[in-house]
Design an enzyme around this catalytic site. Structure first.
Site, PDB file in Angstrom:
ATOM      1  N   ASP A   1       1.430   4.909   4.805  1.00 48.98           N
ATOM      2  CA  ASP A   1       1.914   4.668   2.700  1.00 48.98           C
ATOM      3  C   ASP A   1       3.424   3.857   2.948  1.00 48.98           C
ATOM      4  O   ASP A   1       4.276   4.171   3.841  1.00 48.98           O
ATOM      5  CB  ASP A   1       1.664   6.661   2.717  1.00 48.98           C
ATOM      6  CG  ASP A   1       2.347   6.432   1.511  1.00 48.98           C
ATOM      7  OD1 ASP A   1       1.858   5.504   0.759  1.00 48.98           O
ATOM      8  OD2 ASP A   1       2.535   7.429   0.790  1.00 48.98           O
TER       9      ASP A   1
ATOM     10  N   ASN B   1       3.912   0.828   1.200  1.00 52.77           N
ATOM     11  CA  ASN B   1       4.644  -0.475   1.262  1.00 52.77           C
ATOM     12  C   ASN B   1       4.794  -1.262  -0.436  1.00 52.77           C
ATOM     13  O   ASN B   1       5.820  -1.834  -0.466  1.00 52.77           O
ATOM     14  CB  ASN B   1       2.887  -1.223   1.366  1.00 52.77           C
ATOM     15  CG  ASN B   1       2.164  -1.025   3.050  1.00 52.77           C
ATOM     16  OD1 ASN B   1       3.238  -0.514   3.811  1.00 52.77           O
ATOM     17  ND2 ASN B   1       1.248  -1.367   2.787  1.00 52.77           N
ATOM     18  N   GLY B   2       4.207  -0.101  -1.088  1.00 47.04           N
ATOM     19  CA  GLY B   2       5.109  -0.207  -2.175  1.00 47.04           C
ATOM     20  C   GLY B   2       6.593  -0.065  -2.559  1.00 47.04           C
ATOM     21  O   GLY B   2       6.942  -0.872  -3.690  1.00 47.04           O
TER      22      GLY B   2
ATOM     23  N   ARG C   1       4.594  -5.006  -5.461  1.00 47.29           N
ATOM     24  CA  ARG C   1       4.031  -4.371  -4.571  1.00 47.29           C
ATOM     25  C   ARG C   1       3.345  -5.052  -3.233  1.00 47.29           C
ATOM     26  O   ARG C   1       3.053  -4.591  -2.304  1.00 47.29           O
ATOM     27  CB  ARG C   1       3.211  -3.440  -4.753  1.00 47.29           C
ATOM     28  CG  ARG C   1       4.029  -2.661  -6.242  1.00 47.29           C
ATOM     29  CD  ARG C   1       3.387  -1.096  -6.872  1.00 47.29           C
ATOM     30  NE  ARG C   1       1.950  -0.744  -5.781  1.00 47.29           N
ATOM     31  CZ  ARG C   1       2.324   0.797  -5.512  1.00 47.29           C
ATOM     32  NH1 ARG C   1       3.701   0.639  -5.559  1.00 47.29           N
ATOM     33  NH2 ARG C   1       1.559   0.854  -4.622  1.00 47.29           N
TER      34      ARG C   1
ATOM     35  N   HIS D   1       2.289  -4.978   0.873  1.00 46.18           N
ATOM     36  CA  HIS D   1       1.068  -4.418   1.173  1.00 46.18           C
ATOM     37  C   HIS D   1       1.121  -5.725   2.971  1.00 46.18           C
ATOM     38  O   HIS D   1       0.812  -5.846   3.920  1.00 46.18           O
ATOM     39  CB  HIS D   1      -0.008  -4.595   1.080  1.00 46.18           C
ATOM     40  CG  HIS D   1       0.100  -3.265  -0.709  1.00 46.18           C
ATOM     41  ND1 HIS D   1      -0.121  -2.435   0.413  1.00 46.18           N
ATOM     42  CD2 HIS D   1      -0.088  -4.005  -1.870  1.00 46.18           C
ATOM     43  CE1 HIS D   1      -0.106  -1.811  -1.008  1.00 46.18           C
ATOM     44  NE2 HIS D   1      -0.276  -2.502  -2.366  1.00 46.18           N
TER      45      HIS D   1
ATOM     46  N   SER E   1      -8.037   3.871   0.410  1.00 45.13           N
ATOM     47  CA  SER E   1      -9.179   5.183   0.289  1.00 45.13           C
ATOM     48  C   SER E   1     -10.623   4.365  -1.219  1.00 45.13           C
ATOM     49  O   SER E   1     -10.206   3.497  -2.455  1.00 45.13           O
ATOM     50  CB  SER E   1      -8.176   5.847  -0.585  1.00 45.13           C
ATOM     51  OG  SER E   1      -7.153   5.716  -1.689  1.00 45.13           O
TER      52      SER E   1
ATOM     53  N   TRP F   1      -9.572   2.709  -5.678  1.00 46.60           N
ATOM     54  CA  TRP F   1     -10.061   1.298  -7.070  1.00 46.60           C
ATOM     55  C   TRP F   1      -9.588   1.644  -7.912  1.00 46.60           C
ATOM     56  O   TRP F   1      -8.962   0.544  -9.133  1.00 46.60           O
ATOM     57  CB  TRP F   1     -11.727   1.394  -7.116  1.00 46.60           C
ATOM     58  CG  TRP F   1     -12.156   0.821  -5.685  1.00 46.60           C
ATOM     59  CD1 TRP F   1     -12.856   1.834  -4.880  1.00 46.60           C
ATOM     60  CD2 TRP F   1     -12.743  -0.177  -5.420  1.00 46.60           C
ATOM     61  NE1 TRP F   1     -13.286   1.857  -3.847  1.00 46.60           N
ATOM     62  CE2 TRP F   1     -13.666   0.133  -4.189  1.00 46.60           C
ATOM     63  CE3 TRP F   1     -12.221  -1.679  -5.588  1.00 46.60           C
ATOM     64  CZ2 TRP F   1     -13.818  -0.719  -3.204  1.00 46.60           C
ATOM     65  CZ3 TRP F   1     -13.017  -2.570  -5.159  1.00 46.60           C
ATOM     66  CH2 TRP F   1     -13.373  -2.189  -3.925  1.00 46.60           C
TER      67      TRP F   1
ATOM     68  N   ARG G   1      -6.132   1.602  -8.730  1.00 44.19           N
ATOM     69  CA  ARG G   1      -4.848   0.789  -8.755  1.00 44.19           C
ATOM     70  C   ARG G   1      -4.669  -0.171 -10.292  1.00 44.19           C
ATOM     71  O   ARG G   1      -5.966  -1.094  -9.705  1.00 44.19           O
ATOM     72  CB  ARG G   1      -4.683   0.138  -7.643  1.00 44.19           C
ATOM     73  CG  ARG G   1      -3.538   1.491  -7.121  1.00 44.19           C
ATOM     74  CD  ARG G   1      -3.221   1.371  -5.118  1.00 44.19           C
ATOM     75  NE  ARG G   1      -2.636   2.653  -5.471  1.00 44.19           N
ATOM     76  CZ  ARG G   1      -2.068   2.541  -4.182  1.00 44.19           C
ATOM     77  NH1 ARG G   1      -1.467   1.156  -3.516  1.00 44.19           N
ATOM     78  NH2 ARG G   1      -1.000   3.446  -3.176  1.00 44.19           N
TER      79      ARG G   1
ATOM     80  N   LEU H   1      -9.565  -1.044  22.827  1.00 44.99           N
ATOM     81  CA  LEU H   1      -8.735  -0.038  22.446  1.00 44.99           C
ATOM     82  C   LEU H   1     -10.003   0.015  21.250  1.00 44.99           C
ATOM     83  O   LEU H   1     -10.787  -1.103  20.790  1.00 44.99           O
ATOM     84  CB  LEU H   1      -7.930   0.084  21.274  1.00 44.99           C
ATOM     85  CG  LEU H   1      -6.737   0.001  20.349  1.00 44.99           C
ATOM     86  CD1 LEU H   1      -6.335   1.577  20.233  1.00 44.99           C
ATOM     87  CD2 LEU H   1      -5.897  -0.539  20.077  1.00 44.99           C
TER      88      LEU H   1
ATOM     89  N   ARG I   1       0.646  15.180   2.545  1.00 39.48           N
ATOM     90  CA  ARG I   1      -0.556  15.802   2.255  1.00 39.48           C
ATOM     91  C   ARG I   1      -1.283  14.457   3.315  1.00 39.48           C
ATOM     92  O   ARG I   1      -0.833  13.701   3.524  1.00 39.48           O
ATOM     93  CB  ARG I   1      -0.162  14.965   0.883  1.00 39.48           C
ATOM     94  CG  ARG I   1      -0.256  15.790  -0.314  1.00 39.48           C
ATOM     95  CD  ARG I   1      -0.402  15.047  -1.735  1.00 39.48           C
ATOM     96  NE  ARG I   1      -0.234  13.548  -2.283  1.00 39.48           N
ATOM     97  CZ  ARG I   1       1.143  13.123  -2.229  1.00 39.48           C
ATOM     98  NH1 ARG I   1       2.005  13.886  -2.784  1.00 39.48           N
ATOM     99  NH2 ARG I   1       1.271  11.589  -2.312  1.00 39.48           N
TER     100      ARG I   1
ATOM    101  N   GLU J   1      -2.714  17.382  15.740  1.00 39.87           N
ATOM    102  CA  GLU J   1      -1.374  17.830  15.868  1.00 39.87           C
ATOM    103  C   GLU J   1      -0.960  16.668  14.040  1.00 39.87           C
ATOM    104  O   GLU J   1      -1.409  15.302  14.241  1.00 39.87           O
ATOM    105  CB  GLU J   1      -0.363  17.441  16.634  1.00 39.87           C
ATOM    106  CG  GLU J   1      -1.132  18.472  17.868  1.00 39.87           C
ATOM    107  CD  GLU J   1      -0.313  19.747  17.149  1.00 39.87           C
ATOM    108  OE1 GLU J   1       0.057  19.948  17.123  1.00 39.87           O
ATOM    109  OE2 GLU J   1      -1.435  20.570  18.127  1.00 39.87           O
TER     110      GLU J   1
HETATM  111  C1  FPP Z   1       0.078   2.630   0.965  1.00 44.46           C
HETATM  112  O1  FPP Z   1       0.772   2.091   0.306  1.00 44.46           O
HETATM  113  C2  FPP Z   1      -0.800   1.536   1.722  1.00 44.46           C
HETATM  114  C3  FPP Z   1      -2.230   1.275   0.946  1.00 44.46           C
HETATM  115  C4  FPP Z   1      -2.683   1.916  -0.371  1.00 44.46           C
HETATM  116  C5  FPP Z   1      -2.677   0.026   1.718  1.00 44.46           C
HETATM  117  C6  FPP Z   1      -2.271  -0.702   3.091  1.00 44.46           C
HETATM  118  C7  FPP Z   1      -3.144  -1.444   3.400  1.00 44.46           C
HETATM  119  C8  FPP Z   1      -1.917  -2.483   4.573  1.00 44.46           C
HETATM  120  C9  FPP Z   1      -0.844  -1.361   5.460  1.00 44.46           C
HETATM  121  C10 FPP Z   1      -2.361  -3.859   5.106  1.00 44.46           C
HETATM  122  C11 FPP Z   1      -3.330  -4.596   5.868  1.00 44.46           C
HETATM  123  C12 FPP Z   1      -4.550  -3.548   6.015  1.00 44.46           C
HETATM  124  C13 FPP Z   1      -4.883  -4.018   7.112  1.00 44.46           C
HETATM  125  C14 FPP Z   1      -5.234  -3.426   8.090  1.00 44.46           C
HETATM  126  C15 FPP Z   1      -5.438  -5.008   7.393  1.00 44.46           C
HETATM  127  P1  FPP Z   1       1.214   2.414  -0.749  1.00 44.46           P
HETATM  128  O2  FPP Z   1       1.148   1.100  -2.330  1.00 44.46           O
HETATM  129  O3  FPP Z   1       0.605   3.398  -2.038  1.00 44.46           O
HETATM  130  O4  FPP Z   1       2.838   2.561  -1.075  1.00 44.46           O
HETATM  131  P2  FPP Z   1       3.478   3.012  -2.214  1.00 44.46           P
HETATM  132  O5  FPP Z   1       3.526   5.245  -2.044  1.00 44.46           O
HETATM  133  O6  FPP Z   1       5.194   2.540  -1.810  1.00 44.46           O
HETATM  134  O7  FPP Z   1       3.548   3.444  -3.722  1.00 44.46           O
END
Ligand code: FPP
Length: 246
Positions: free
Chosen positions: A18, A20-21, A31, A35, A63, A67, A69, A129, A192, A205
């Site tokens: 979590d 990225n945005g 955003r 990613h 998740s 969709w 978003r 892995l 969460r 854990e």
């Molecule tokens: C949640 O951050 C992140 C996602 C919904 C996307 C995760 C995707 C990647 C890390 C990209 C690459 C992945 C692979 C496996 C190639 P958020 O957008 O909810 O962030 P925020 O809570 O700050 O808005």
């Protein structure tokens, strides 16, 4: 039952990536930029786990709820997944990583779904892995699809309802062929589970960090593993029982 209290490496780590945005917004960038940076952190986390001898790493990439978003962000994520499949699979394969996509893949474009299937087939004999990427995945969906599979087996006469126990159920949820999740990490400061693995984290854990996913590096993962090593996993036993057994 594992009752060890000694420092150890988790066999299976699951991560909610979590932040990225927010990482991008803090830099006044779209955003989707976050990613893309997040993908670099994915690469680093895979390498870290491989080096540390972790057996399985499960990442929540998309998740069932994502969709909803904005269309542009969903489109950018789909493009990112396609490109990642083009660019990363050769190196992952060369490094012995076995890739699996877990979730309802039927919702993806035929091109993306075919590439996911091809990556799974190509890497299926690798042993360094297990990298599980959860896409269009929801923990409740997973429990429901397991229940449906058991019901179908019962209707076919292959399974008596009385034979449905925890072990039978566990064989039908995603990741059934892998060790249970030992360490569940969520980045980005929220506390969460957000419908990620539900059944599979029963004895995991939990570790939460404020670090935003694109900032997650070996130091952040080292801190999570150090905290994991300090935890005493009791599985319902008393401390005295755990110590006697180890
Ligand atoms: C949640 O951050 C992140 C996602 C919904 C996307 C995760 C995707 C990647 C890390 C990209 C690459 C992945 C692979 C496996 C190639 P958020 O957008 O909810 O962030 P925020 O809570 O700050 O808005």
């Amino acid at each position: 039952m594992q009752t060890d209290a000694a420092p150890r490496i988790p066999r299976h780590i699951a991560i909610v990536m979590d932040g990225n945005g927010r990482w991008a917004e803090r830099r006044r960038r779209p955003r989707s930029f976050g990613h893309r940076e997040g993908q670099k952190a994915v690469r680093a986390a895979v390498e870290y786990c491989r080096r540390r001898g972790v057996e399985a790493l499960t990442l929540f990439a998309f998740s069932s709820e994502n969709w909803k978003r904005p269309q542009g962000e969903v489109g950018a994520l789909m493009q990112l997944f396609l490109k990642a499949l083009e660019r990363e699979v050769d190196e992952l394969h060369a490094n012995g990583v076995r890739i699996a996509f877990v979730g309802d893949l039927s919702a993806f474009s035929p091109e993306l779904a075919a590439r996911m299937q091809a990556a799974m087939r190509r890497t299926q004999d690798n042993g360094a892995l297990r990298l599980n990427v959860a896409v269009n995945y929801g923990g409740r969906w997973d429990v429901v699809q397991a229940a449906r599979a058991l019901a179908q087996a019962a209707v076919r006469g292959e399974l008596a309802p009385e034979a449905i126990d925890e072990a039978a159920f566990a064989r039908h949820v995603c990741l059934a062929d892998q060790p249970p999740v030992d360490l569940f990490i969520r980045t980005g400061g929220e506390l969460r589970i957000s419908n990620f693995l539900l059944w599979q984290v029963a004895y995991a854990e939990l570790y939460f960090t404020d670090a935003l996913w694109p900032d997650v590096d070996a130091a952040v993962l080292d801190a999570a593993l150090a905290e994991y090593a300090r935890r005493e996993r009791r599985y319902g036993l008393t401390t005295a029982q755990v110590r006697a057994a180890s």
